[in-house]
Design a protein around this motif. Structure first.
Motif, PDB file in Angstrom:
ATOM      1  N   GLU A 154      -7.683 -12.702  20.851  1.00  0.00           N
ATOM      2  CA  GLU A 154      -7.106 -11.466  20.333  1.00  0.00           C
ATOM      3  C   GLU A 154      -6.809 -10.461  21.427  1.00  0.00           C
ATOM      4  OE1 GLU A 154      -9.350  -8.911  17.732  1.00  0.00           O
ATOM      5  OE2 GLU A 154      -7.539  -7.686  17.939  1.00  0.00           O
ATOM      6  N   HIS A 190       6.510  -5.493  13.668  1.00  0.00           N
ATOM      7  CA  HIS A 190       6.530  -4.099  13.271  1.00  0.00           C
ATOM      8  C   HIS A 190       7.397  -3.253  14.166  1.00  0.00           C
ATOM      9  CE1 HIS A 190       3.891  -3.806  16.657  1.00  0.00           C
ATOM     10  NE2 HIS A 190       2.969  -4.522  16.078  1.00  0.00           N
ATOM     11  N   HIS A 191       7.817  -3.820  15.304  1.00  0.00           N
ATOM     12  CA  HIS A 191       8.608  -2.986  16.184  1.00  0.00           C
ATOM     13  C   HIS A 191      10.082  -3.262  15.971  1.00  0.00           C
ATOM     14  CE1 HIS A 191       9.450  -0.559  19.733  1.00  0.00           C
ATOM     15  NE2 HIS A 191       8.252  -0.103  19.516  1.00  0.00           N
ATOM     16  N   PRO A 192      10.877  -2.236  15.684  1.00  0.00           N
ATOM     17  CA  PRO A 192      12.292  -2.481  15.375  1.00  0.00           C
ATOM     18  C   PRO A 192      13.044  -3.067  16.556  1.00  0.00           C
ATOM     19  CG  PRO A 192      11.856  -0.138  15.574  1.00  0.00           C
ATOM     20  CD  PRO A 192      10.530  -0.811  15.593  1.00  0.00           C
ATOM     21  N   ALA A 231       3.010 -13.339  13.639  1.00  0.00           N
ATOM     22  CA  ALA A 231       1.611 -13.492  13.241  1.00  0.00           C
ATOM     23  C   ALA A 231       1.386 -13.427  11.740  1.00  0.00           C
ATOM     24  CB  ALA A 231       0.767 -12.417  13.915  1.00  0.00           C
ATOM     25  N   ASP A 232       2.315 -12.834  10.986  1.00  0.00           N
ATOM     26  CA  ASP A 232       2.077 -12.769   9.549  1.00  0.00           C
ATOM     27  C   ASP A 232       2.793 -13.895   8.813  1.00  0.00           C
ATOM     28  OD1 ASP A 232       4.604 -11.936   9.985  1.00  0.00           O
ATOM     29  OD2 ASP A 232       4.517 -10.150   8.751  1.00  0.00           O
ATOM     30  N   ASN A 267      -5.702 -18.170  15.790  1.00  0.00           N
ATOM     31  CA  ASN A 267      -7.056 -18.057  16.354  1.00  0.00           C
ATOM     32  C   ASN A 267      -7.400 -19.254  17.224  1.00  0.00           C
ATOM     33  OD1 ASN A 267      -7.576 -15.605  15.206  1.00  0.00           O
ATOM     34  ND2 ASN A 267      -8.418 -16.457  13.336  1.00  0.00           N
ATOM     35  N   PHE A 314      -1.658  -8.013  23.539  1.00  0.00           N
ATOM     36  CA  PHE A 314      -0.805  -7.113  24.321  1.00  0.00           C
ATOM     37  C   PHE A 314      -1.158  -7.277  25.778  1.00  0.00           C
ATOM     38  CE2 PHE A 314       1.282  -5.192  20.906  1.00  0.00           C
ATOM     39  CZ  PHE A 314       0.379  -5.127  19.862  1.00  0.00           C
ATOM     40  N   TYR A 329      -2.448 -17.532  10.488  1.00  0.00           N
ATOM     41  CA  TYR A 329      -3.520 -16.812  11.182  1.00  0.00           C
ATOM     42  C   TYR A 329      -4.571 -17.773  11.730  1.00  0.00           C
ATOM     43  CZ  TYR A 329      -6.682 -17.591   7.283  1.00  0.00           C
ATOM     44  OH  TYR A 329      -7.471 -18.174   6.340  1.00  0.00           O
ATOM     45  N   ARG A 330      -4.790 -18.896  11.041  1.00  0.00           N
ATOM     46  CA  ARG A 330      -5.775 -19.873  11.512  1.00  0.00           C
ATOM     47  C   ARG A 330      -5.337 -20.488  12.829  1.00  0.00           C
ATOM     48  NH1 ARG A 330      -8.954 -23.328   8.222  1.00  0.00           N
ATOM     49  NH2 ARG A 330      -9.790 -22.079   6.524  1.00  0.00           N
ATOM     50  N   PHE A 357       3.115  -8.891  15.512  1.00  0.00           N
ATOM     51  CA  PHE A 357       3.648  -8.656  14.185  1.00  0.00           C
ATOM     52  C   PHE A 357       5.037  -8.053  14.313  1.00  0.00           C
ATOM     53  CE2 PHE A 357       0.258  -9.497  11.235  1.00  0.00           C
ATOM     54  CZ  PHE A 357      -0.842  -9.539  12.060  1.00  0.00           C
ATOM     55  N   TYR A 395       9.739 -15.998   1.846  1.00  0.00           N
ATOM     56  CA  TYR A 395      10.936 -16.803   1.667  1.00  0.00           C
ATOM     57  C   TYR A 395      10.729 -18.233   2.137  1.00  0.00           C
ATOM     58  CZ  TYR A 395      13.530 -12.478   0.904  1.00  0.00           C
ATOM     59  OH  TYR A 395      13.978 -11.289   0.412  1.00  0.00           O
ATOM     60  N   SER A 418       1.091 -18.755   5.120  1.00  0.00           N
ATOM     61  CA  SER A 418      -0.146 -17.987   4.997  1.00  0.00           C
ATOM     62  C   SER A 418      -1.255 -18.574   5.860  1.00  0.00           C
ATOM     63  CB  SER A 418      -0.610 -17.944   3.538  1.00  0.00           C
ATOM     64  OG  SER A 418      -0.840 -19.255   3.084  1.00  0.00           O
TER      65      SER A 418
END
Lengths: 346, 323
Positions: free
Chosen positions: A341, A272-274, A233-234, A336, A345, A332-333, A270, A315, A329
């Motif tokens: 949203e 964020h989870h290892p 997502a990022d 959506n 999960f 995110y558009r 995202f 990168y 970048s």
């Protein structure tokens, strides 16, 4: 797996399709498009069997299915993404059903029926699933047709391992332009050899190199083109192990990095989870050609074989997808547009 | 705004009105509310008790109330208050355009005001929910400033995970100490460092989490002075910088330089307490900004009640908010 027997799983057809899909998800290498199509086929079966109970039940069933698939193979995002896309369609229909003013589908008809019956709703959802399937069929051609914008004559390109999208991308450009392609073999599964074989008939000069030589040759490369397993997502990307080294080398030499991936790989999660990165394969792939694995001292070693690399958005210069090319970048558009949203999960 | 008030009677009414507004605002703050929800409650009250009979009159009253609130607001809350009151005024204008009957318009505004106030209060929980996923077991986090939202994220994460937090002292007012106490009572292991130690400690840190006083249109943030420094150091060590902020702090400002931010009145005064043994001549000059602006290029993600946003996505959300 079948302990939580919900009503919709009881159908033999559904259970068979689910088992088949879960087996597919465990196989290596898997084709993202095939997984996506199989998931949609399963979703069709579920939607048509649950539709008579109402749209709410259909939503619950699809959500349940998404969860089951994630449980089967937690890191395969494609199956969940298909569930999310169908959920978005269902949410839209539910919104229209609760608020008939939003329904613009039959403007101009003399008497607008505010309450759609179950059959029409089922047809609408099935139609949307067909549209997604058509989109999937068009993924590779749509990616390939953008190649002429990015690949020019006598350029030196570099790629890593084998990706269906990259193969089609290169083949399409090779029809009109002559260029050189350096293929890093990807020592994990030597998939680079497969790409070299597939491209051998085309009008390109192929150089096959070992992974370690990527940095050494990077200064002579004009563009790097690789495939991905998931777009996060990022704007960062999950790709085969070894691609981060390629990305870092490309950044060092200011060589643009292009990622070819269909949008069925776009996920709203995202990184964020290892767990996402600690997906490891059998160490046998690392010590395949090792002559000393039988010796006693070798047993004390820990051998690790991670499957994926995370390439962060800074990168990546360009994401070439079936909906066109855009910068990370902008992800995110697109997110959506495709997903709601609340479905992030399942 | 005082140009319209002709006689002393009107001026008297105006100052009583302002006094009441300020009293009500401080009453809400005393109950522990954040600045923006308190301001929204006050503005909703103004609408409820207003004797105006036209929308224009109501708007003028609301603007007067806003001015009163902004006069007493601390500099740290200035940007967020300005942003949220502007947002509320826009709601007013939009609603007035939609309804033709004044009484009905008032009713809808009051309902909207209460709904908006409810949203702003629930923001913190939503942000804690999305933010805590980014904190893993065993991670080391650096924070700067004294944000209640960031504390909420840490408190929520501390329920299921073990992690360490480096808290900067937060000169000149040393707010880091009270922040550290709050985290300790939530069971988080805390280490306090000097503001100048951020560079030293950065390579041991996994991520940086700060709050914000305001979010600029390009996705950059205004936060307690020192945040820019932390972000620059983090970026040079390739550590992600996350910002936890409520969406009512999104503002249409676009600072181009640090000096474009509103400066506190005591900008050129020394800060107290200076170290006790320091004696300094009166000729030495001081500069004491309260906030700085961190550009979007240094920010990885923003955790908001609208979800997790990249800085690029902020302007889209702003457009939606202000529509």
């Amino acid at each position: 797996m079948n302990h939580s027997t919900e009503n919709w799983l009881i159908g033999k057809e559904t259970r068979r399709a689910l088992n088949y899909l879960q087996k597919e998800l465990r196989e290596e290498p898997f084709s993202g498009l095939r997984i996506a199509k199989e998931t949609l086929r399963l979703l069709r079966i579920v939607v048509s069997s649950v539709a008579p109970s109402g749209l709410d039940k259909v939503e619950d069933a699809v959500r349940q299915l998404g969860r089951e698939l994630t449980r089967g193979y937690p890191r395969c995002f494609i199956a969940e993404n298909m569930a999310r896309r169908v959920l978005k369609v269902i949410h839209e229909e539910l919104q229209i059903a609760n608020n008939p003013r939003l329904d613009t589908s039959d403007l101009g008809s003399p008497c607008r029926n505010p309450v759609k019956n179950a059959k029409t709703v089922k047809n609408i959802v099935m139609e949307s699933i067909s549209e997604i399937e058509d989109e999937l069929d068009a993924v590779l051609p749509n990616i390939a047709e953008q190649s002429l914008e990015h690949i020019h004559s006598n350029e030196v390109l570099l790629t890593f391992g084998h990706s269906q999208s990259v193969e089609e991308f290169l083949k399409s450009a090779a029809e009109k332009r002559h260029f050189e392609i350096i293929i890093a073999e990807c020592e994990l599964d030597y998939s680079g050899h497969r790409l070299a074989k597939n491209l051998s008939e085309e009008n390109v000069d192929i150089t096959l190199i070992s992974d370690a030589a990527v940095v050494a040759l990077m200064s002579r490369v004009h563009k790097v083109i690789i495939g991905a397993e998931a777009i996060m997502a990022d704007g960062s990307v999950l790709a085969a192990s070894g691609t981060f080294m390629v990305a870092a080398a490309a950044r060092h030499y200011a060589v643009p990095l292009v990622i070819c991936a269909g949008l069925h790989k776009l996920t709203p999660l995202f990184p964020h989870h290892p767990d996402i990165l600690y997906d490891v394969l059998s160490p046998s792939q690392v010590i395949e050609n090792c002559k000393v694995w039988n010796e006693s001292w070798f047993r004390q070693l820990e051998v690790s074989c991670p499957r994926l690399d995370l390439i962060q958005s800074q990168y990546i210069r360009l994401l070439v997808t079936n909906s066109g090319g855009f910068s990370p970048s902008y992800v995110y558009r697109i997110l959506n547009e495709f997903y709601d949203e609340i479905d992030t999960f399942l | 705004m005082n140009g319209a008030l002709q006689n002393s009677h009107e001026q008297e009414l105006y100052s009583t009105f302002q006094k009441n507004v300020i009293e009500l605002f401080e009453h809400h703050l005393a109950t522990g509310s954040a600045y923006a929800p308190a301001a929204t409650s006050v503005l909703t009250e103004v609408i409820k008790s207003s004797e105006e009979e036209t929308v224009m009159g109501l708007e003028v009253q609301l603007k007067q109330a806003t001015d009163a609130i902004l006069k007493v607001a601390p500099i740290a809350a200035f940007v967020s208050l300005k942003a949220s009151t502007e947002l509320f005024l826009r709601f007013v204008i939009r609603t007035s355009l939609e309804s033709s009957d004044f009484e009905e318009c008032k009713r809808r505004l009051i309902k909207r005001g209460e709904y908006f106030r409810g949203l702003t209060e629930a923001s913190r929980d939503k942000i804690a929910e999305v933010g805590e996923r980014f904190i893993q077991d065993g991670s080391v986090i650096l924070t700067h400033g004294n944000s209640r939202v960031v504390a909420a994220v840490f408190e929520r994460a501390a329920k299921t995970k073990r992690f360490r937090v480096y808290v900067t002292e937060g000169r000149p007012d040393g707010s880091g100490y009270s922040f550290a106490e709050r985290l300790l009572s939530a069971g988080v292991s805390v280490t306090i460092i000097l503001d100048s130690c951020v560079g030293f400690i950065m390579d041991q840190v996994d991520l940086v989490l700060v709050g914000a006083e305001g979010v600029a249109e390009n996705g950059g943030i205004i936060n307690r002075v020192g945040s820019l420094q932390v972000a620059i150091v983090a970026s040079s060590y390739n550590k992600p910088v996350f910002v936890a902020v409520e969406s009512y702090k999104f503002s249409r400002i676009y600072p181009l330089r640090q000096h474009d931010l509103p400066l506190p009145s005591k900008y050129r005064e020394p800060w107290y307490p200076l170290l006790p043994e320091v004696k300094i001549s009166k000729d030495v000059q001081f500069e004491n900004p309260a906030s700085d602006f961190t550009p979007p290029s240094l920010i990885s993600l923003l955790f908001t009640d609208l979800g997790v946003l990249t800085p690029a996505a902020v302007s889209d959300e702003l457009i939606r908010l202000y529509q």
